[in-house]
Design a protein around this motif. Structure first.
Motif, short mmCIF file in Angstrom:
data_model
loop_
_atom_site.label_atom_id
_atom_site.label_comp_id
_atom_site.label_asym_id
_atom_site.label_seq_id
_atom_site.Cartn_x
_atom_site.Cartn_y
_atom_site.Cartn_z
N VAL A 153 0.80 -1.25 -0.07
CA VAL A 153 -0.09 0.03 0.05
C VAL A 153 0.90 1.24 -0.03
N GLY A 154 0.22 2.23 -0.31
CA GLY A 154 1.02 3.66 -0.37
C GLY A 154 0.18 4.70 -0.78
N ALA A 155 0.68 5.71 -1.40
CA ALA A 155 -0.14 6.94 -1.87
C ALA A 155 0.32 7.31 -3.36
N PRO A 156 -0.54 7.74 -4.02
CA PRO A 156 -0.16 8.39 -5.49
C PRO A 156 0.54 9.60 -5.12
N PRO A 157 1.01 10.09 -6.36
CA PRO A 157 1.79 11.36 -6.10
C PRO A 157 0.83 12.51 -5.86
N ASP A 158 1.45 13.27 -4.94
CA ASP A 158 0.82 14.61 -4.61
C ASP A 158 1.77 15.78 -4.29
N ASP A 159 1.21 16.82 -4.02
CA ASP A 159 2.07 18.15 -4.03
C ASP A 159 3.25 17.98 -2.93
N PHE A 160 3.23 17.23 -2.07
CA PHE A 160 4.35 17.04 -1.19
C PHE A 160 5.19 15.93 -1.19
N ASN A 161 4.65 14.79 -1.95
CA ASN A 161 5.38 13.76 -2.24
C ASN A 161 5.21 13.58 -4.00
N GLN A 162 5.91 14.08 -4.37
CA GLN A 162 5.31 14.26 -5.85
C GLN A 162 5.79 12.86 -6.83
#
Length: 716
Positions: free
Chosen positions: A429-438
């Motif tokens: 699991v994780g997270a898609p790209p975002d402003d703080f973790n591009q």
């Protein structure tokens, strides 16, 4: 219809997103290979046209093959509906057996559904309702039928779990009378003169006592205290445990165990010598050495374990083991095996693949002493956590200790071993790209399988919550968005961006969370930061679950949102552990660090300019309210920002302990490993880099932010 379109239809039937809207507000399509891998992790083969067609047909027929659904989760005060399948024409009686032993008839509804042929037999469907006045709790639905209605004595019965959850968590109602504040701390970093190199449960009780009785705080929120490996080396990240159900013995205050006083004189002397060896380590500010501390503690804990317990103490230990049951036995067995087998030992895949193999059962007899030792460690953890919460409440804290629930567990850890197919294989699991973790994030954790959780009646989830809530005044749920949907990444993917969202039954998961928190009398705070659907925050508020607001992140298209418009049902803070302390953030140190580590997508100067604009827009809000002025010192600016969040209507304010002492260093830099940055190993230190002992926090003139003035100044 093409294979790709059929594959997408199949994925949607299993709650797997075929596209999603990213932080950039653009629609992103999910590749076929990702969809196939995610479906395979749910035991749904989809490599060929035939497999996809068969799997789609199974989606239609599977519910008709079972008399009852795997589980029914409803809300108190509402008639939850469920369906029963029986051979067409056969009578059926459906009753509900409550957890108190009462029997209640389920009401059949006048809903007609045509029977259908399933595997050569005609199957009928009847719809029933759970009475709206059924009490909340864990109940059972029983369906009894007999062929052709001729012989009731020849009846067959099936059952499933029924969970009735409170409509709303009532503990949040008690927070509406005034704004409360508390301290956000990483426990391992908070050391006293009695610590063995890192903060422990004794320090937790003292931390709560100091901030409750001296500074008037209402709670102290700490990092997850879940268990890591049973022996060094241990994982540093509290968010990557081996289990979420049991506690890390690393935090035990050895001297506080009652039997420690009865150690033979030479062993008692060795315990004091071991503690003395950490006096210098407690005063150092460079890096925490968990492995050294744990080795020393384990040597002493082994000796304390062998001290004969009094009759009452032995009875308490026996009762703890009985209450925790098979879950504790399996965890302690895994610990005993993990002491013996290296993580790469092939026996984990064969003889020791699960708690139920013949080889593991034989090992239980051989390792009985080690299993008892690891069970005893959990009992000691349980006692010391209870003492810490008691100290917090005795110090005047309304809430006390707020625990933190990590998103998941390690691959190959105790939960992955004991829970088996409840966790998906081949997925992290994780997270898609975002402003703080591009570049996106991968957390190296296997996710719950939604289908298996339902099949198990959510029992593993419930048992985990009960342990974490047992001695908690509150619970922070890290990435609570994962109870709605979770970002699944196929192992071996080139980047976290090659994942997709998998949907969970949020009404069941949030409902059970509310039920268990209600029974524990605990407040629940959901960390709802990041990319999420608009309904998430509304739903959490309806169920009485607080959200989370971080000052720097509260923005819309017009810029920063004024704190007066923040949510009421919320914990609001200036910063979080994934950002530098506020002093470091104001200096832009996070941009420099991310640049050195190669984590920026834009060039350094552009990133600095963008970050400066965002910081200045927030600081201007403080100036506009007369809380700060141009040229203010960093210390005064930090105070102003906490006064700024005091203007919010949020029920809870969180003051980061690192901001109280003037620390600059970030605890965790997402997207990095230990070779790049010493994540989760930073001890508490002040602006000059000097270690701050717990005892100094009692000094009223020491607070970097004037705690007692946080809410008063904000509302003045």
């Amino acid at each position: 219809m093409s294979y790709s379109q059929q594959l997408r239809n199949l994925a949607a039937r299993h709650g797997v997103a075929t596209s999603y809207e990213g932080w950039d507000e653009q629609r992103h399509e999910v590749g076929d290979e990702t969809l196939r891998t995610v479906l395979a992790a749910m035991d749904v083969p989809a490599d060929t046209d035939v497999e996809v067609e068969d799997a789609l047909a199974e989606c239609e027929l599977a519910p008709w093959r079972r008399a009852l659904p795997p589980v029914v989760v409803g809300v108190q005060g509402t008639e939850a509906r469920f369906v029963v399948h029986v051979p067409h024409g056969d009578p059926v009686t459906v009753t509900i057996v409550t957890e108190f032993g009462d029997e209640v008839a389920a009401r059949q509804l006048d809903v007609w559904v045509d029977p259908r042929e399933v595997d050569g037999a005609l199957i009928g469907r009847a719809t029933f309702a759970v009475p709206a006045d059924l009490p909340s709790g864990w109940h059972e639905i029983r369906a009894s039928t007999w062929r052709n209605g001729t012989d009731p004595s020849d009846a067959t019965s099936e059952s499933c779990t029924l969970v009735v959850t409170p409509a709303r968590l009532s503990t949040s109602n008690s927070l509406s009378d005034r704004q409360r504040w508390g301290v956000l701390a990483q426990l391992y970093s908070v050391r006293s003169r009695r610590s063995w190199g890192l903060g422990d449960f004794g320090d937790l009780g003292d931390l709560a006592t100091i901030f409750g009785s001296v500074h008037g705080a209402d709670y102290v929120l700490v990092n997850p205290l879940h268990a890591a490996q049973p022996k060094p080396p241990v994982e540093a990240s509290p968010y990557l445990p081996t289990t979420r159900r049991f506690v890390n013995p690393l935090y035990i205050r050895v001297e506080n165990i009652r039997e420690a006083a009865y150690l033979p004189r030479p062993h008692y002397a060795r315990m004091r010598e071991a503690a003395a060896r950490f006096e210098r380590a407690n005063g150092k500010a460079d890096r925490i050495d968990r492995d050294r501390s744990y080795r020393a503690k384990l040597r002493t804990l082994e000796r304390v374990f062998r001290v004969e317990r009094s009759a009452s103490r032995q009875q308490a230990f026996d009762e703890f083991r009985r209450t925790e049951g098979d879950g504790l036995r399996d965890f302690a067995t895994w610990c005993a095996l993990a002491e013996k087998l290296s993580p790469r030992d092939p026996r984990w895949q064969t003889k020791a693949a699960s708690p139920d193999t013949e080889w593991v059962r034989a090992q239980r007899d051989k390792l009985s002493d080690r299993i008892e030792f690891h069970s005893w460690l959990q009992w000691i953890c349980d006692e010391q956590l209870a003492e810490a919460q008691h100290a917090a409440r005795a110090a005047g804290m309304d809430i006390g200790v707020v625990h933190d629930l990590a998103v998941g567990v390690q691959h190959g850890g105790a939960d992955a071993w004991s829970l088996g197919s409840a966790l998906a294989e081949g997925i992290t699991v994780g997270a898609p790209p975002d402003d703080f973790n591009q570049q996106g994030q991968s957390w190296d954790q296997p996710p719950w399988r939604p289908d298996r959780l339902a099949e198990l009646g959510y029992a593993p989830y419930r048992d985990m919550l009960r342990t974490v809530l047992k001695h908690a005044g509150g619970l922070r749920v890290d990435h609570i968005l994962g109870l709605f949907r979770l970002w699944w990444i196929p192992k071996g993917a080139a980047s976290p961006a090659e994942g997709t969202y998998v949907t969970y039954d949020h009404e069941a998961l949030i409902g059970i969370l509310v039920l268990e928190a209600e029974r524990a009398g605990a407040v629940v705070i959901g960390e709802d930061l990041g990319v999420f659907e608009p309904m998430v925050q509304e739903y959490l508020a309806e169920r009485g679950v607080l959200g989370t607001s971080i000052l720097w992140f509260e923005r819309d298209d017009d810029g920063p949102i004024p704190p007066e418009k923040f949510r009421s049902l919320c914990l609001t803070s200036v910063t979080t552990h994934d950002l530098p302390p506020t002093a470091g953030y104001l200096a832009g140190e996070h941009i420099e660090l991310r640049s050195r580590l190669g984590l920026l997508e834009r060039d350094l100067e552009s990133e600095k300019e963008h970050d400066l604009r965002q910081r200045e827009s927030v600081l201007q809000m403080a100036r506009d309210r007369g809380l700060s002025e141009d040229g203010a010192s960093i210390e005064d600016t930090v105070k102003a920002l906490y006064a700024l969040i005091g203007r919010s209507p949020s029920m809870l304010l969180g003051v980061a302990l690192v901001d109280l002492v003037g620390e600059h260093r970030i605890q965790n830099q997402p997207g990095t490993g230990d070779a790049q940055y010493p994540n989760w190993k930073i001890p508490l230190a002040d602006a000059s880099g000097k270690a701050v002992p717990l005892e100094e926090l009692a000094r009223a003139d020491y607070s970097y932010v004037e705690c007692e003035a946080v809410t008063a100044q904000g509302h003045s």
